[in-house]
Enzyme design. Structure first.
Site, short mmCIF file in Angstrom:
data_model
loop_
_atom_site.label_atom_id
_atom_site.label_comp_id
_atom_site.label_asym_id
_atom_site.label_seq_id
_atom_site.Cartn_x
_atom_site.Cartn_y
_atom_site.Cartn_z
N HIS A 65 -17.42 22.37 21.40
CA HIS A 65 -17.35 21.72 19.60
C HIS A 65 -15.57 21.73 20.76
O HIS A 65 -14.99 22.36 20.45
CB HIS A 65 -17.35 22.78 18.98
CG HIS A 65 -16.66 22.35 17.48
ND1 HIS A 65 -17.82 22.02 16.77
CD2 HIS A 65 -15.47 21.69 16.79
CE1 HIS A 65 -17.20 21.54 15.65
NE2 HIS A 65 -16.01 21.12 15.91
N GLU A 145 -21.09 11.43 15.65
CA GLU A 145 -20.80 12.34 14.44
C GLU A 145 -21.68 11.14 13.25
O GLU A 145 -20.46 9.83 13.29
CB GLU A 145 -19.26 12.12 14.86
CG GLU A 145 -18.71 12.90 13.08
CD GLU A 145 -17.59 13.18 12.95
OE1 GLU A 145 -17.14 14.54 13.48
OE2 GLU A 145 -16.51 12.14 12.73
N GLU A 213 -15.67 25.97 6.25
CA GLU A 213 -14.11 26.25 7.27
C GLU A 213 -13.32 27.04 6.18
O GLU A 213 -12.45 27.62 6.94
CB GLU A 213 -13.81 24.71 8.04
CG GLU A 213 -12.53 25.24 8.65
CD GLU A 213 -12.26 23.40 9.61
OE1 GLU A 213 -13.01 22.44 8.94
OE2 GLU A 213 -11.81 23.42 9.97
O1 MCF Z 1 -12.71 21.46 13.28
C1 MCF Z 1 -11.49 20.83 12.65
C2 MCF Z 1 -11.08 20.53 11.45
N1 MCF Z 1 -12.59 20.60 10.96
C3 MCF Z 1 -12.78 18.88 10.51
N2 MCF Z 1 -12.67 18.42 11.11
C4 MCF Z 1 -12.21 18.30 12.84
C5 MCF Z 1 -11.56 18.79 13.31
N3 MCF Z 1 -10.81 18.34 14.30
C6 MCF Z 1 -10.85 17.31 14.67
N4 MCF Z 1 -11.65 16.91 13.24
C7 MCF Z 1 -12.38 15.86 12.85
C8 MCF Z 1 -13.88 15.33 12.67
O2 MCF Z 1 -15.17 14.87 13.74
O3 MCF Z 1 -11.85 14.92 12.09
C9 MCF Z 1 -11.92 14.44 11.24
C10 MCF Z 1 -14.17 13.91 11.46
O4 MCF Z 1 -13.56 12.54 12.59
C11 MCF Z 1 -11.81 14.48 9.86
S1 MCF Z 1 -12.71 13.57 8.16
C12 MCF Z 1 -11.72 12.30 8.47
FE FE Z 2 -14.42 20.44 14.84
#
Ligand code: MCF
Ligand code: FE
Length: 407
Positions: A65, A145, A213
């Site tokens: 990931h 995604e 999370e």
């Molecule tokens: O895993 C971390 C924290 N949780 C969620 N999303 C993300 C993380 N790092 C990058 N992201 C990205 C996710 O794929 O940030 C965006 C998404 O495209 C958040 S939603 C606007």
């Molecule tokens: Fe992530």
């Protein structure tokens, strides 16, 4: 055919045992391994590679990931609490995308390779890293995604997703595989998720999702409260959770899914993840930087849920080295005996991660891919080798992918 001689082999099978003075014989796949003398007698014509004293051979690390498109983050995003971090992602998304040039993304991938990661799962929000992922010698599972919660935009979002997924499909080869990611239960409409998961079931694609999370995610999905209530009501006064956590997990039935984080997953949700054959991807540094807590390992082990270990992206980490991640994990769980935890983490970073990504790698045994790294560990002995590797390892002396020396 190569015959690689090392002081120690750590095959990373479930026993996490060590072979002393061993050799591995391979071409693109592993043909045999065992005692060095026996291998030399059995394969005299194989090209010998003799690693320096104190060397340990193990499977290449697998990072399930990583968000490569966020690799330009250095001091841009707000750390400390989840929803403020998310707000900073939204505020700086365009600037971060622009800064994520091919050079930045290629360096992020190079930093993983340099530290022994021979395969990774790229979570792709926009498709910016596609070329770099096709061109790297590492194996890549490319998770296109899907994200979006507005019911009136479902068709547009889904068509855009399908187009990006098709773009990845067209580039598939022996080392690059298309897969899909549903961003999270708070951000992706269940209708969208269901449609994408139908594709995953039909095409047998690996799936990844962020799940439970933060405490904010828990409160929002359970009761429409907490930090997310303020966040979503800024977009629409009638915002409400899209589904419950358990309903969300059940959408993934019949797919091979990596549930990332799971820090705030309830026991019934973990039960469902376990029954459905899902894994939990632990990202301890990301969890610390986004202030989301520490994953309790016992409930995961009690349900025999495979524990996978990832770095997440530089959006929520300072390093894409799985050695750094394992060291952090060692300190994040002081209640687990040190040597046991080191073995568990190494098993996660190799065999468990590879299996979750559907790769025939991650374990040194006949028939598996010859993705092998050699780490120099001066003063190593068989006793507690996994712990000392986790404590000291930085960059391998040799990296083989599909049997070829890549650095
Ligand atoms: O895993 C971390 C924290 N949780 C969620 N999303 C993300 C993380 N790092 C990058 N992201 C990205 C996710 O794929 O940030 C965006 C998404 O495209 C958040 S939603 C606007
Ligand atoms: Fe992530």
């Amino acid at each position: 055919m190569t015959r690689l001689h090392v002081d120690f082999i750590l095959p990373c099978d479930p026993s996490m045992g060590v072979i002393h003075h061993g050799a591995i014989v391979f071409d693109k796949t592993i043909l045999d391994l065992g005692d060095g003398g026996a291998m030399e007698a059995r394969y005299p014509d194989a090209t010998p590679v003799v690693a320096p004293k104190g060397s340990v051979a193990l499977p290449g690390l697998v990072n399930p990931h990583v968000h490569l498109e966020f690799s330009a983050n250095q001091g841009v995003l707000d750390f400390g609490a989840f929803v403020p971090w998310l707000q900073s992602v939204i505020a700086h998304r365009e600037a971060l995308q622009e800064a994520a040039t091919s050079a930045v993304i290629e360096e992020a991938i190079a930093s993983m390779l340099r530290t022994g990661t021979t395969a990774f799962g790229a979570i792709s929000s926009f498709g910016l890293e596609l070329d770099a992922c096709v061109n790297t010698p590492a194996r890549v599972v490319f998770f296109t995604e899907l994200l979006g919660s507005r019911p009136d935009a479902v068709d547009i979002l889904f068509n855009d997703f399908k187009q990006r997924l098709r773009g990845a499909y067209e580039r598939e080869n022996s080392r690059f595989k298309a897969a899909l990611s549903i961003h999270s239960p708070y951000s992706t409409h269940p209708i969208l998720a269901k449609n994408a998961l139908d594709i995953a079931r039909r095409e047998n694609l690996i799936v990844s999702t962020h799940f439970m999370e933060s405490k904010a995610e828990r409160l929002w999905l359970d009761a429409g409260k907490g930090d997310f209530a303020g966040f979503f009501k800024g977009f629409s006064p009638h915002a409400a959770p899209l589904c419950s956590g358990l309903e969300y997990v059940r959408l993934f039935q019949g797919t091979r899914t990596l549930f990332t984080h799971g820090v705030h997953a309830s026991f019934p949700e973990l039960d469902a993840i376990g029954t459905q054959g899902g894994s939990i991807t632990h990202c301890p540094v990301s969890n610390r930087l986004l202030g989301t807590g520490v994953l309790a390992l016992d409930p995961v082990f009690e349900r025999n849920i495979p524990l996978t270990l990832g770095t997440d992206g530089l959006s929520s980490n300072i390093s894409l080295s799985l050695w750094d991640e394992m060291r952090s994990a060692l300190f994040a769980h002081p209640d687990v005996p040190l040597n046991t935890l080191a073995k568990t983490l190494l098993h996660s970073a190799t065999a468990q991660n590879a299996k979750a990504l559907g790769l025939d790698a991650g374990v040194l045994e006949s028939g598996k891919a010859a993705d092998i790294i050699v780490m120099a560990l001066s003063g190593a002995t068989s006793a507690n080798l996994p712990l000392h590797l986790v404590l000291h390892a930085q960059t391998p002396s040799h990296i083989f992918i599909e049997g070829s020396l890549v650095c």
